[in-house]
Scaffold this motif. Structure first.
Motif, PDB file in Angstrom:
ATOM      1  N   ARG A 171       0.831  -1.103  -0.019  1.00 53.19           N
ATOM      2  CA  ARG A 171       0.026  -0.093  -0.027  1.00 53.19           C
ATOM      3  C   ARG A 171       0.768   1.268  -0.120  1.00 53.19           C
ATOM      4  N   VAL A 172       1.994   1.383   0.598  1.00 54.34           N
ATOM      5  CA  VAL A 172       2.925   2.496   0.763  1.00 54.34           C
ATOM      6  C   VAL A 172       3.631   2.729  -0.526  1.00 54.34           C
ATOM      7  N   ALA A 173       4.140   1.660  -1.026  1.00 50.21           N
ATOM      8  CA  ALA A 173       4.714   1.748  -2.201  1.00 50.21           C
ATOM      9  C   ALA A 173       3.958   1.911  -3.669  1.00 50.21           C
ATOM     10  N   ARG A 174       2.636   1.827  -3.652  1.00 49.04           N
ATOM     11  CA  ARG A 174       1.660   1.689  -4.646  1.00 49.04           C
ATOM     12  C   ARG A 174       2.229   2.972  -5.669  1.00 49.04           C
ATOM     13  N   PHE A 175       2.137   4.124  -5.140  1.00 47.18           N
ATOM     14  CA  PHE A 175       2.574   5.351  -6.115  1.00 47.18           C
ATOM     15  C   PHE A 175       4.128   5.756  -5.892  1.00 47.18           C
ATOM     16  N   CYS A 176       4.932   4.830  -5.318  1.00 44.45           N
ATOM     17  CA  CYS A 176       6.275   5.020  -5.627  1.00 44.45           C
ATOM     18  C   CYS A 176       6.973   4.544  -6.731  1.00 44.45           C
ATOM     19  N   THR A 177       8.277   4.833  -7.283  1.00 40.21           N
ATOM     20  CA  THR A 177       8.982   4.307  -8.261  1.00 40.21           C
ATOM     21  C   THR A 177       9.414   2.946  -7.742  1.00 40.21           C
ATOM     22  N   TRP A 178       9.628   2.462  -6.592  1.00 39.50           N
ATOM     23  CA  TRP A 178      10.133   1.262  -6.101  1.00 39.50           C
ATOM     24  C   TRP A 178       9.077   0.417  -5.611  1.00 39.50           C
ATOM     25  N   GLU A 179       9.476  -0.797  -5.647  1.00 42.53           N
ATOM     26  CA  GLU A 179       8.675  -1.945  -5.211  1.00 42.53           C
ATOM     27  C   GLU A 179       8.931  -2.128  -3.697  1.00 42.53           C
ATOM     28  N   PRO A 180       7.939  -2.846  -3.231  1.00 46.14           N
ATOM     29  CA  PRO A 180       8.033  -3.047  -1.755  1.00 46.14           C
ATOM     30  C   PRO A 180       9.340  -3.740  -1.409  1.00 46.14           C
ATOM     31  N   TYR A 181      10.027  -3.648  -0.407  1.00 46.64           N
ATOM     32  CA  TYR A 181      11.570  -4.348   0.001  1.00 46.64           C
ATOM     33  C   TYR A 181      10.921  -5.283   0.475  1.00 46.64           C
ATOM     34  N   THR A 182      11.802  -6.595  -0.102  1.00 45.17           N
ATOM     35  CA  THR A 182      11.553  -7.854   0.480  1.00 45.17           C
ATOM     36  C   THR A 182      12.468  -8.475   1.250  1.00 45.17           C
ATOM     37  N   SER A 183      13.681  -7.652   1.501  1.00 48.97           N
ATOM     38  CA  SER A 183      14.656  -8.195   2.334  1.00 48.97           C
ATOM     39  C   SER A 183      15.635  -7.096   3.033  1.00 48.97           C
ATOM     40  N   ARG A 184      16.165  -7.550   3.975  1.00 43.69           N
ATOM     41  CA  ARG A 184      17.072  -6.522   4.784  1.00 43.69           C
ATOM     42  C   ARG A 184      18.092  -6.191   3.994  1.00 43.69           C
ATOM     43  N   ASP A 185      18.536  -7.023   3.111  1.00 41.62           N
ATOM     44  CA  ASP A 185      19.966  -6.723   2.436  1.00 41.62           C
ATOM     45  C   ASP A 185      19.665  -5.505   1.305  1.00 41.62           C
ATOM     46  N   GLU A 186      18.242  -5.561   0.906  1.00 41.15           N
ATOM     47  CA  GLU A 186      17.900  -4.373   0.105  1.00 41.15           C
ATOM     48  C   GLU A 186      17.742  -2.991   0.694  1.00 41.15           C
ATOM     49  N   ALA A 187      17.185  -3.420   1.802  1.00 37.18           N
ATOM     50  CA  ALA A 187      16.914  -2.171   2.666  1.00 37.18           C
ATOM     51  C   ALA A 187      18.349  -1.503   3.277  1.00 37.18           C
ATOM     52  N   LEU A 188      19.230  -2.159   3.464  1.00 36.85           N
ATOM     53  CA  LEU A 188      20.676  -1.939   3.838  1.00 36.85           C
ATOM     54  C   LEU A 188      21.159  -1.487   2.544  1.00 36.85           C
ATOM     55  N   HIS A 189      21.053  -1.840   1.621  1.00 39.16           N
ATOM     56  CA  HIS A 189      21.825  -1.120   0.382  1.00 39.16           C
ATOM     57  C   HIS A 189      21.050   0.325   0.308  1.00 39.16           C
ATOM     58  N   PHE A 190      19.800   0.451   0.361  1.00 39.22           N
ATOM     59  CA  PHE A 190      19.044   1.519   0.038  1.00 39.22           C
ATOM     60  C   PHE A 190      19.618   2.807   1.340  1.00 39.22           C
TER      61      PHE A 190
END
Length: 175
Positions: A32-51
């Motif tokens: 719901r949060v990512a719906r209007f964003c350019t990014w897809e919902p984060y699925t891993s902590r590694d993705e989040a750490l990279h961001f």
């Protein structure tokens, strides 16, 4: 929640940190949060750490939106360059559980009241909002931004051309 929705919620803005990972994942993984964003919902902590490490922390002006000690979203101002060096683009995202409580509007007002002082060459702060995102349009209206117009099929987001509405706030016009 038990909070009165008419009561103004106090927020503060601060730089995002690696230690915000759990709070970040709580809303960045929400479709719901990512719906209007350019990014897809984060699925891993590694993705989040990279961001957090490579995008959020080194960003020229990206802040966590906090309610108490909890990070419930983020807001950024990205400076323009070249012939657009007098402009900057505002973007923000907020955890679903905090929608409709005035938090995003308050965050936009805080940024609007300070960014022109922090960046004295800035003349125009603009925001591009998906035409289907009525909540963000209301946030910007309440924060004193001016709706300038509809940009048809302006940006491809999630593999589909999207109509965007451009809003602006000019230096000297902050309420």
């Amino acid at each position: 929640m038990g909070e009165n929705r008419d009561e103004k919620i106090k927020i503060n803005l601060r730089p995002l940190e690696i230690s915000d990972m759990d709070d970040f994942m709580a809303w960045a993984s929400d479709e719901r949060v990512a719906r209007f964003c350019t990014w897809e919902p984060y699925t891993s902590r590694d993705e989040a750490l990279h961001f957090l490490t490579n995008i959020a922390i080194p960003h020229p002006w990206l802040r966590a939106i906090c309610v108490g000690d909890r990070v419930v979203g983020s807001i950024s101002v990205t400076p323009g360059s070249g012939t657009r060096s007098c402009t900057a683009e505002l973007g923000y995202v907020l955890a679903h559980e905090h929608w409709g409580r005035g938090i995003a509007t308050e965050a936009v007002k805080v940024v609007s009241s300070t960014i022109f002082r922090e960046w004295p060459l800035l003349q125009r702060l603009e925001a591009f909002v998906n035409a289907e995102n009525g909540r963000s349009q209301k946030d910007l209206d309440k924060a004193g931004f001016v709706r300038e117009g509809l940009l048809r099929k302006y940006e491809v987001i999630k593999w589909k051309p999207r109509d965007m509405i451009v809003y602006s706030l000019l230096s000297g016009h902050v309420s």
